[in-house]
Design a protein around this motif. Structure first.
Motif, PDB file in Angstrom:
ATOM      1  N   ASP A 185       0.871  -1.172   0.000  1.00 25.78           N
ATOM      2  CA  ASP A 185       0.000   0.000   0.000  1.00 25.78           C
ATOM      3  C   ASP A 185       0.909   1.223   0.000  1.00 25.78           C
ATOM      4  OD1 ASP A 185      -1.748   2.075   0.446  1.00 25.78           O
ATOM      5  OD2 ASP A 185      -2.662   1.214   2.252  1.00 25.78           O
ATOM      6  N   LYS A 245       1.057   4.074   2.697  1.00 24.81           N
ATOM      7  CA  LYS A 245       1.713   3.884   3.983  1.00 24.81           C
ATOM      8  C   LYS A 245       3.212   4.103   3.844  1.00 24.81           C
ATOM      9  CE  LYS A 245      -1.723   0.488   5.521  1.00 24.81           C
ATOM     10  NZ  LYS A 245      -1.926  -0.920   5.970  1.00 24.81           N
ATOM     11  N   GLN A 258       1.389  11.865  -0.895  1.00 22.25           N
ATOM     12  CA  GLN A 258       1.869  10.504  -0.661  1.00 22.25           C
ATOM     13  C   GLN A 258       2.752  10.025  -1.807  1.00 22.25           C
ATOM     14  OE1 GLN A 258      -2.067   8.896  -0.073  1.00 22.25           O
ATOM     15  NE2 GLN A 258      -1.813   8.782   2.161  1.00 22.25           N
TER      16      GLN A 258
END
Length: 304
Positions: free
Chosen positions: A54, A57, A88
């Motif tokens: 993911d 994260k 991100q």
């Protein structure tokens, strides 16, 4: 070094029938399993989908190290179903180093992110085989593209393994290009975006730069063919006609399907490629449908 005065013939050598050298790993490196995620190959030598991570994260040092090994071994990694934010994406990219600011694609919201938005008023571009920003003295080490919006059909991207392209050159071509350099210049690809005054300023900031025709990868030590039709303009020391013939022959090596992987984008797909070892081509077959993506690049080093 070879005799660079000896004339060569270029008679559709890339069109020959028969087996090719398809070596995924650098010579002497053995296959090792991946422990922290699943790797699903999309071709025998280039391109693999990473399953089980993911990207929203934080990446641990252990995962980063194994991902870097996968990147070196597969040259381009794909991640699906990654609904990450621009912040991100930037955080993930920074795991690999300082981020590059593109001199021609300006994003007022984030200087490190390049936005590609093709809509009904503008057909897709980047449909030429190229390695990103080779007009820089230090071209990008790697690039990451996140797809935000896709057309109903089409809009794929292809990558070519330029180590395989070099491996399969005839010996006389390898001898001919040994030690040669080539000039790389942004002008053919980006001058249309600039006024005459802006062009003159950018040409002063980014004059043509020489890179080796055959680059040694700084991490794998593999030889890769390092010329591309978007930015490589000529080979110093050769007569113009011979330079053009040799470059056109070398450019065509990326066209060979055995060296390629083709990726079909979905919303929230991410591609992460080694810009030192590959070329890529964005297929422009989806106009007038929209396609929107954002890209970040990691600063690289001087090719040798």
């Amino acid at each position: 070094m070879s005799d660079h005065s000896r004339p060569l013939k270029f008679e559709n050598r890339e069109d020959r029938e028969g087996p090719r050298i398809l070596r995924r790993l650098p010579e002497g490196l053995e296959e090792r399993p991946y422990q922290l995620f699943e790797v699903k190959p999309l071709s025998p030598i280039i391109g693999a989908e990473i399953v089980g991570l993911d990207l929203a994260k934080p990446v641990t040092p252990e995962v980063q190290a194994e991902l870097n090994r996968a990147l070196l071994e597969w040259k381009v990694l794909f991640f699906r179903n990654q609904p990450i934010t621009s912040e991100q994406l930037l955080a993930f990219a920074r795991q690999w180093g300082e981020l590059e600011i593109h001199p021609f694609y300006i994003n007022k919201h984030s200087k490190e992110i390049v936005q590609f938005a093709r809509d009904k008023k503008q057909a897709g571009s980047e449909n030429i085989w190229h390695t990103d920003v080779t007009f820089r003295a230090n071209p990008a080490k790697a690039c990451i593209l996140r797809m935000i919006e896709v057309p109903p059909v089409g809009g794929d991207t292809l990558w070519a393994d330029m180590g395989a392209a070099y491996d399969n050159l005839p010996d006389e071509i390898k001898e001919r290009i040994d030690g040669l350099t080539a000039l790389h210049d942004f002008t053919p690809s980006f001058s249309h975006l600039l006024s005459p005054e802006e062009l003159a300023a950018k040409q002063a900031e980014f004059p043509p730069v020489e890179h080796p025709v055959v680059r040694t990868h700084p991490e794998t030590r593999r030889k890769t063919l390092f010329v591309n039709p978007a930015f490589t303009t000529r080979i110093p020391g050769l007569e113009p006609e011979e330079s053009e013939k040799l470059l056109q022959y070398l450019f065509r090596q990326a066209h060979i399907p055995e060296y390629q992987v083709r990726f079909h984008w979905e919303v929230n797909s991410v591609a992460f490629w080694d810009n030192r070892a590959t070329q890529h081509y964005a297929v422009s077959d989806y106009y007038p449908h929209p396609r929107k993506a954002e890209r970040v690049a990691i600063v690289g080093d001087r090719p040798f």
